[in-house]
Design a protein around this motif. Structure first.
Motif, PDB file in Angstrom:
ATOM      1  N   TRP A 260      25.342  15.843  15.495  1.00 40.90           N
ATOM      2  CA  TRP A 260      25.990  14.835  14.653  1.00 40.90           C
ATOM      3  C   TRP A 260      27.152  14.224  15.406  1.00 40.90           C
ATOM      4  CZ3 TRP A 260      31.120  16.048  13.754  1.00 40.90           C
ATOM      5  CH2 TRP A 260      31.480  17.395  13.770  1.00 40.90           C
TER       6      TRP A 260
ATOM      7  N   THR B 282      34.575  20.780   7.819  1.00 42.27           N
ATOM      8  CA  THR B 282      33.329  20.063   8.075  1.00 42.27           C
ATOM      9  C   THR B 282      32.200  21.064   8.271  1.00 42.27           C
ATOM     10  OG1 THR B 282      34.576  18.311   9.197  1.00 42.27           O
ATOM     11  CG2 THR B 282      32.205  18.399   9.614  1.00 42.27           C
TER      12      THR B 282
ATOM     13  N   THR C 114      25.937  19.853  10.267  1.00 38.85           N
ATOM     14  CA  THR C 114      25.577  18.508   9.803  1.00 38.85           C
ATOM     15  C   THR C 114      26.698  17.493   9.941  1.00 38.85           C
ATOM     16  OG1 THR C 114      26.296  18.894   7.501  1.00 38.85           O
ATOM     17  CG2 THR C 114      24.052  19.576   8.092  1.00 38.85           C
TER      18      THR C 114
ATOM     19  N   GLU D  52      28.970  17.042   7.698  1.00 39.09           N
ATOM     20  CA  GLU D  52      29.389  16.609   6.365  1.00 39.09           C
ATOM     21  C   GLU D  52      30.704  17.291   5.969  1.00 39.09           C
ATOM     22  OE1 GLU D  52      26.232  17.448   3.693  1.00 39.09           O
ATOM     23  OE2 GLU D  52      24.841  15.997   4.584  1.00 39.09           O
ATOM     24  N   LYS D  53      31.570  16.519   5.310  1.00 40.74           N
ATOM     25  CA  LYS D  53      32.846  17.057   4.872  1.00 40.74           C
ATOM     26  C   LYS D  53      32.639  18.020   3.700  1.00 40.74           C
ATOM     27  CE  LYS D  53      36.275  14.212   4.564  1.00 40.74           C
ATOM     28  NZ  LYS D  53      37.170  13.130   4.087  1.00 40.74           N
TER      29      LYS D  53
END
Length: 419
Positions: A212, A253, A257, A259-260
């Motif tokens: 990512w 995070t 991925t 994502e937060k």
């Protein structure tokens, strides 16, 4: 929601937040008998390294030594047999080993039997420096632990047009056995990257595949389980116990991925231990939160009197308090049991809390029987003195379960730790 004040100690108060029916609060016990033995090493080292060693990493029976010029050598940890050496500006064939040591809290390079992660540059390389041109790459290489060959090479960035001074700079920030995260820093202002993080790029350690990429301005600092913890701030954030946190934001995070998971404004990270992160928000306290979801589990108050905090990263946190500019008392926190204790060693005056390793608190101080002498010694988490005088043949670079890496003026030796 119930709140229980569980323990009062010289340097702070630990406050736990439970449910409607909280368990009986832990308490500070009377000092138990010592369980650790003095640290002793074999008279002769298992093997030595004659060069100027600046840091050491160990994993899976291997040791990685870095020298003052950031030359890297990988050894068998028991026999000292070298696997390979990687010199500064080593030519991999069209791209060069570019030694960078950023010093981030969770930076590492040895990923066990997978190999060693290093950074590379393309460009006009000479005199220990690569001057990249637009279109040239900079990124990560995984060097085989077996023979020093290239397992994979993946770019983190391709240099854009523009002045050299304003070019972005990739820095390896956090690594575990699964994921490595490289931060692309913006151009220099003076000698400081005070424009902050341009973006973060995560790579699969085994394959080199890009997992990512994020442009949220987070400085990555630690990996805890499947969570990467970092801070959004203009410059690389301080981990000092006291200090200003206004304007900084902690961001958690998902490591795999990007994502937060959660964030907390006007806060900074101080350290991680086990599944917890200790944070400060400018108030006179350290707050313990679970790394995966940011849930508060307690706070250690009166940090305006704290001189410093140290941890072994897994089970034990120790904080020293001070008055009149001198550190006197130590409070410990058992991460697994969520329990506070004291480790103030009797009538001794603790001047500095240096580190926490192997259940020991490494301190520098003096005793009533040695009023004029400051010395290094160790105590356990209850304050029992373990090593009254550290009689070791060098300064400690690394301690493992069964080995000590000690550096003196002549060489760096790997010693067996005796039972």
């Amino acid at each position: 929601m119930g709140v229980a004040v569980v323990a009062a100690a010289v340097a702070g108060v630990l406050v736990w937040r439970g449910g409607d029916n909280p368990h009986p609060p832990p308490r500070v016990d009377a000092r138990p008998a010592p369980t650790l033995q003095p640290l002793r090493v074999a008279e002769k080292p298992l093997w030595t390294e004659p060069g100027d060693v600046v840091w050491v990493e160990e994993q899976d029976g291997l040791m990685l030594f870095a020298h003052s010029g950031l030359e890297l050598t990988l050894y068998d940890a028991t026999t000292g047999t070298p696997r390979w050496t990687l010199g500064k500006m080593h030519d991999f064939g069209g791209f060069m080993y570019s030694p960078r040591l950023w010093g981030a809290p969770d930076e590492r390079h040895l990923v066990g039997q997978e190999g060693v992660l290093v950074q590379y540059d393309q460009g006009d390389c000479h005199a220990g420096f690569c001057e990249p041109s637009p279109g040239h790459e900079s990124g990560l290489v995984l060097v085989s632990a077996t023979d020093g060959s290239i397992v994979w090479r993946t770019p983190a960035l391709t240099f854009p047009e523009g002045p050299l001074r304003e070019r972005p700079e990739p820095m390896l920030q956090v690594v575990d056995d699964r994921v490595a995260v490289v931060s692309v820093l913006t151009g220099l202002v003076g000698s400081v990257y005070d424009k902050g993080i341009q973006r973060n790029v995560a790579f699969d350690v085994r394959t080199g595949a890009k997992l990512w990429e994020g442009a949220d301005g987070v400085w990555p600092m630690w990996i805890v389980g499947d969570t990467m913890l970092g801070v959004v701030s203009a410059r690389f954030p301080s981990t000092w116990v006291n200090g200003e946190a206004t304007g900084a934001t902690i961001v958690a995070t998902n490591l795999h991925t990007g994502e937060k998971q959660w964030e907390r404004a006007d806060s900074r990270l101080v350290m991680v231990a086990g599944d917890l992160a200790l944070i400060t928000d400018g108030a006179p306290r350290l707050t313990a939160v679970t790394a995966d979801d940011g849930r508060e589990v307690g706070s250690l108050d009166h940090t305006d009197r704290m001189a410093d905090c140290r941890t072994d990263r897994t089970t034990l946190v120790a904080c020293s308090s001070k008055s009149d500019g001198r550190a006197h008392d130590i409070v410990t926190f058992d991460v697994k049991r969520r329990k506070l204790g004291t480790a103030t060693p009797g009538k001794q005056t603790v001047l500095t809390l240096d580190s926490v390793r192997g259940g020991r608190l490494w301190v520098t101080g003096r005793q009533a029987r040695d009023p004029g002498e400051d010395r290094a010694y160790t105590i356990d988490s209850a304050g029992n003195e373990i090593d009254r005088k550290l009689d070791l043949p060098g300064d400690i670079l690394l301690l493992t379960e069964d080995k000590a890496v000690l550096r003196n003026e002549d060489a760096t030796g790997v010693y067996e730790i005796l039972d």
